[in-house]
Each structure stands twice: as structure tokens, then as C-alpha cells.
Design a protein around this motif. Structure first.
Motif, PDB file in Angstrom:
ATOM      1  N   LEU A  65      -3.979  -5.021  -1.862  1.00 27.28           N
ATOM      2  CA  LEU A  65      -3.233  -4.285  -0.856  1.00 27.28           C
ATOM      3  C   LEU A  65      -2.721  -5.095   0.350  1.00 27.28           C
TER       4      LEU A  65
ATOM      5  N   VAL B 201     -11.852  -4.495  -4.067  1.00 27.36           N
ATOM      6  CA  VAL B 201     -10.485  -4.353  -3.211  1.00 27.36           C
ATOM      7  C   VAL B 201     -10.342  -5.506  -2.339  1.00 27.36           C
TER       8      VAL B 201
ATOM      9  N   LEU C 276      -7.889  -7.229   0.572  1.00 30.88           N
ATOM     10  CA  LEU C 276      -6.937  -6.781   1.566  1.00 30.88           C
ATOM     11  C   LEU C 276      -6.219  -7.940   2.170  1.00 30.88           C
TER      12      LEU C 276
ATOM     13  N   LEU D  63      -4.919   5.068   2.451  1.00 29.59           N
ATOM     14  CA  LEU D  63      -6.182   4.863   1.683  1.00 29.59           C
ATOM     15  C   LEU D  63      -6.723   5.779   1.257  1.00 29.59           C
TER      16      LEU D  63
ATOM     17  N   LEU E 183       0.791  -1.137   0.120  1.00 33.00           N
ATOM     18  CA  LEU E 183       0.064   0.135  -0.066  1.00 33.00           C
ATOM     19  C   LEU E 183       0.839   1.109   0.057  1.00 33.00           C
TER      20      LEU E 183
ATOM     21  N   LEU F 152      -9.411   4.258  -5.896  1.00 34.04           N
ATOM     22  CA  LEU F 152     -10.160   3.316  -5.388  1.00 34.04           C
ATOM     23  C   LEU F 152     -11.510   3.417  -6.113  1.00 34.04           C
TER      24      LEU F 152
ATOM     25  N   GLU G  68      -5.147   3.911   6.978  1.00 33.89           N
ATOM     26  CA  GLU G  68      -6.150   4.899   6.641  1.00 33.89           C
ATOM     27  C   GLU G  68      -5.549   6.127   5.913  1.00 33.89           C
TER      28      GLU G  68
ATOM     29  N   LEU H 124     -13.429   2.300   5.135  1.00 35.40           N
ATOM     30  CA  LEU H 124     -13.154   2.092   3.720  1.00 35.40           C
ATOM     31  C   LEU H 124     -14.430   1.830   3.114  1.00 35.40           C
TER      32      LEU H 124
END
Length: 306
Positions: A207, A236, A238, A221, A185, A230, A218, A262
Motif C-alpha cells: 500500500l 502487509v 507499506l 486502513l 490505499l 487485512l 488510518e 495497525l
């Protein structure tokens, strides 16, 4: 078995005994391992100065190996991006070489994808995955599938919280023909606004990160959100976010808080957790820059690319 070319494009190798142990393990599995002449070079915190590491990447591209494997991540590739031998990297990949690594290697992967459309592989690194006391069986099985040309996908079990957050997925969900891309990330966010971040629309972005507190996660992101990266994706994924320490000051702010935030920013888009990838022993091998099919059936999530 495979011919594996090992080189150091980022941080300096500090564990020489671990490197020897890792090489022996690959050899005992039947692979032929070639160490680049500058594998153990050192300049400050880097595996040699910039020119040394650029030449190592060029030698890897010209090696004719089945796999070009990084020794480790750290830092160093971002400063090389304007000078990387993109044509040679791409030509080697098109001939069948699997460029593989994680962490700092994300910079080379995304730059090669942005500059030439070059496909690479996110997966284990020599010291991260072969130098320890044990070798994870799943990680090695995924690596072996790749080198034998039989790797077709990767699956994992979603935590119950994912289905509570996305109840529609419980009935089954499928996404086809989306480009899989991403990686570390911090690297992805730091490439925003440069010519080295791929302009992927309708993709599946995966990510991971290490040593970053959830509030920093955060913030990174948020950079991708406000830059429009995004919202242009279709899903997405994680992976692992680990090796950080929470404090009393956080008062309940944790990684799950970030995930909930998110999801609120991306209504209608699946944000799935638990992907076995990152700075963890168990990691799958992922094709960066290739179209994939993402299928969710109950708590089972599977990526197909074969």
C-alpha cells in the motif's frame, strides 16, 4: 529495446513540455515510444471524456507494445470499471505486454485481477518519473530489468523500528507462494464491496498513498480491517505516504502512530515499512497478481518473483 505505448487513462496531461522531455529520455535510452492519439485530450479534469479514455485503453491493448505506460494518475479510471475491455487487456498481458503505472492506475490493475486474473505491473508513470530535472537511477534500473526480461525481485532495508516491533524476524523469516497485490490505499479501500476488488486470501498486500493526512490513512486502513481484507493477508508492506502536513492539533499523532495501531490490530502478521514504492523518486517495479516469495534476513527484506 522496448516498444512503449503511452496513453492517458485518467487525469489530463497538464505539463506538455514535461511529456516531450520524458519521451525524449525514453528514446535516448533506446526505446521506441508511441503516443496514443488521445494522449493530450482534455475533458474537464480528465484526459478526454469516458469514451475517449476507454478507446485509448483498447488501442493500448491492441498496440502489440512491450509496455503500456500511463502518462499520469489523478482520477478517472474508477468510473470506467464497468466498461473496461477486460478480455483485450488480459489477452495483451498474456502475450507479454506489461501494463504499468501507479496511483489511479491501481483501479484498472485490481479490477483486471478480479475480473480475469490478469497480471500487471506497479511501477513508474511517464510524467511522474521521466519528466523531472533528473531521473532516479534505481527506478530506471528496475524498469530496464523488466523490459529486458531479467527482473526477478526487489529488496529494501527495513527501519530498526520494524525489527523492534517484530523481534521474531531478526532470526529470519520466509513466506512463499503468496499473491502480491495492492497499490494506492485510497483506491483499494474504495473498491471494497464492489466486484472489482480481488478476493485475495493469504496474500502480500502492498500500500501507498499521497496527500492524505495520517488520520485519513488510518480511516482507510480501518475500512480494510473491518471489511475483513487485512486479516486475510499474510503480510502487509507499506510504501511511501507523503505530501501531507501535520498540525499542532495532531499532538503527536503521525504516520508512525498509524503503523503502531495497525500492528496492534494484526497481531502475529508482519507489517513492514520502507517499501520503495509510491509517489517518490525511487520506486521498484512490482508484479501485481503474481505469486512471490518474501524473505526477511535481519534488516534486509526481499521480494522474489523470478
Amino acid at each position: 529495446m522496448a516498444l512503449i505505448y503511452v496513453y492517458s487513462p485518467s487525469g489530463a496531461v497538464r505539463d506538455r513540455a514535461g511529456l516531450r522531455r520524458a519521451v525524449r529520455r525514453l528514446q535516448s535510452a533506446g526505446h521506441e515510444v508511441v503516443l496514443d492519439e488521445a494522449t493530450l485530450a482534455r475533458h474537464q479534469r480528465f484526459a478526454g471524456d469516458d469514451e475517449t479514455r476507454l478507446q485509448a485503453i483498447a488501442r493500448a491493448a491492441a498496440s502489440g507494445a512491450d509496455v503500456a505506460l500511463t502518462t499520469r494518475g489523478g482520477y478517472g479510471l474508477t468510473r470506467l470499471l464497468p466498461r473496461l475491455p477486460y478480455d483485450a487487456i488480459d489477452a495483451a498481458a498474456r502475450r507479454g505486454m506489461a501494463w504499468m503505472g501507479l496511483s489511479d492506475f491501481t483501479a484498472l490493475q485490481l479490477a483486471a485481477l478480479a475480473q480475469r486474473g490478469t497480471p500487471t505491473w506497479a511501477g513508474p508513470a511517464l510524467l511522474e518519473d521521466w519528466a523531472g530535472e533528473t531521473v532516479d537511477e534505481i527506478t530506471m534500473a528496475c524498469f530496464d530489468d523488466l523490459v529486458h526480461g531479467v527482473g526477478e525481485g526487489a529488496g529494501w532495508r527495513l527501519p530498526p523500528a520494524d525489527l523492534r516491533a517484530h523481534p521474531d524476524l531478526q532470526r529470519g523469516w520466509r513466506l512463499e507462494g503468496a499473491t502480491l497485490w495492492g497499490g494506492n490505499l485510497s483506491i483499494v479501500a474504495n473498491l471494497v464491496g464492489t466486484p472489482y476488488l480481488p478476493a485475495v486470501d493469504g496474500g502480500v498486500l502492498f500500500l501507498e498513498d499521497v496527500g492524505e493526512h495520517p488520520y485519513r490513512i488510518e480511516r482507510l486502513l480501518t475500512q480494510l480491517l473491518l471489511a475483513g481484507v487485512l486479516p486475510r493477508q499474510r503480510a502487509v508492506l507499506l510504501g511511501a505516504f507523503n505530501r501531507y502536513t501535520l498540525t499542532p492539533h495532531d499532538r503527536g499523532f503521525r504516520m508512525q502512530t498509524v503503523v503502531q495501531w495497525l500492528r496492534a490490530q494484526l497481531p502475529g502478521m508482519p507489517v513492514l515499512t520502507g517499501l520503495p514504492f509510491g509517489h517518490v523518486p525511487t520506486k521498484v517495479v512490482l508484479p501485481v497478481g503474481r505469486p512471490v516469495e518474501l524473505v526477511v534476513e535481519g534488516r534486509e527484506a526481499v521480494l522474489f518473483w523470478g
